[in-house]
Design a protein around this motif. Structure first.
Motif, short mmCIF file in Angstrom:
data_model
loop_
_atom_site.label_atom_id
_atom_site.label_comp_id
_atom_site.label_asym_id
_atom_site.label_seq_id
_atom_site.Cartn_x
_atom_site.Cartn_y
_atom_site.Cartn_z
N ASN A 128 -4.02 6.37 -1.42
CA ASN A 128 -2.56 6.52 -1.30
C ASN A 128 -1.89 6.70 -2.66
OD1 ASN A 128 -2.80 6.19 1.48
ND2 ASN A 128 -2.42 3.99 1.40
N GLY A 129 -2.50 7.52 -3.51
CA GLY A 129 -1.89 7.82 -4.81
C GLY A 129 -2.11 6.76 -5.87
N LYS A 130 -2.81 5.70 -5.55
CA LYS A 130 -3.06 4.62 -6.52
C LYS A 130 -4.53 4.59 -6.91
CE LYS A 130 -2.80 -0.41 -7.08
NZ LYS A 130 -2.45 -1.70 -6.42
N SER A 131 -4.77 4.53 -8.21
CA SER A 131 -6.14 4.50 -8.73
C SER A 131 -6.47 3.12 -9.26
CB SER A 131 -6.32 5.54 -9.85
OG SER A 131 -6.07 6.84 -9.38
N THR A 132 -7.65 2.64 -8.92
CA THR A 132 -8.16 1.37 -9.45
C THR A 132 -9.49 1.67 -10.13
OG1 THR A 132 -7.15 0.11 -7.65
CG2 THR A 132 -8.87 -0.99 -8.92
N ILE A 133 -9.56 1.38 -11.42
CA ILE A 133 -10.74 1.71 -12.20
C ILE A 133 -11.47 0.43 -12.60
CG2 ILE A 133 -11.58 2.79 -14.33
CD1 ILE A 133 -9.06 4.56 -14.22
#
Length: 209
Positions: A128-133
């Motif tokens: 949903n447009g959010k990146s978690t690295i």
């Protein structure tokens, strides 16, 4: 093990890296976790409803409610609800919590998963447009696999987490968990992750003599 079409923002994020796998999870959380939360929410609501019926039941029968407050007998009715305000607010708070738990569990049950990209240095989750690295060194190496016919879930423990206090026992460390749910090629993905996690393990090796 490769998704042919990736979101533009995700492509830009990984454009200079070697991608070892790219997958799209069908679920955000494992089905068992979602169902477990839903059962807990329903059980919680059922438990609270016992107090609601016991305490407010007589009012719906146009009868008086009798209880004690500070060891003093109290009577309440539709004509005099003043004594019910405080206990009603307390019970109402528990009802709201129970309803909230149930609604969030139903929402989680139907939540679609996101993209997971594995490179040489990190795991990227995009939803949903959010990146978690998450760098590979942040993985503890502990993993749970729940799969059938090479389709299923992976649960990876991280080195981050929080301390959980326990009654009459010392505090317990509860690690954060990264869920990759409802994916194809489970075992192939796990093998790639295992190699990268081991390569980036920050824990010094202990040599036995």
């Amino acid at each position: 093990m490769y998704v042919t079409e990736l979101p533009i923002d995700l492509k830009k994020l990984i454009e200079n890296e070697k991608v070892e796998f790219s997958i799209k999870a069908k679920r955000n959380l494992p089905l068992g976790k979602s169902v477990g939360r839903l059962i807990f929410g329903i059980a919680y609501c059922a438990f609270v409803s016992i107090f609601v019926v016991a305490f407010f039941g007589p009012l719906f029968k146009n009868e008086e409610v009798h209880f004690t407050s500070n060891d003093v007998p109290v009577t309440a009715s539709w004509d005099d609800l003043g004594e019910l305000i405080v206990p009603g607010m307390i019970i109402g708070l528990f009802v709201i919590v129970g309803v909230g738990l149930t609604i969030s569990s139903i929402y989680a049950l139907f939540q679609k998963g996101g993209y997971f990209i594995g490179t040489e240095t990190r795991m990227i989750q995009y939803r949903n447009g959010k990146s978690t690295i998450t760098d590979w060194e942040q993985f503890s190496g502990n993993v749970k696999i729940n799969a059938k016919n090479n389709f299923g879930d992976l649960e990876y423990e991280l080195r981050t987490g929080k301390m959980q206090s326990r009654k009459n026992e010392s505090d317990k460390f509860v690690p954060d968990v990264l869920y990759i749910s409802a994916i194809e090629n489970v075992y192939e993905i796990e093998k790639i992750c295992k190699i990268r996690i081991k390569e980036n393990d920050p824990t010094p090796a202990v040599l036995s003599v």
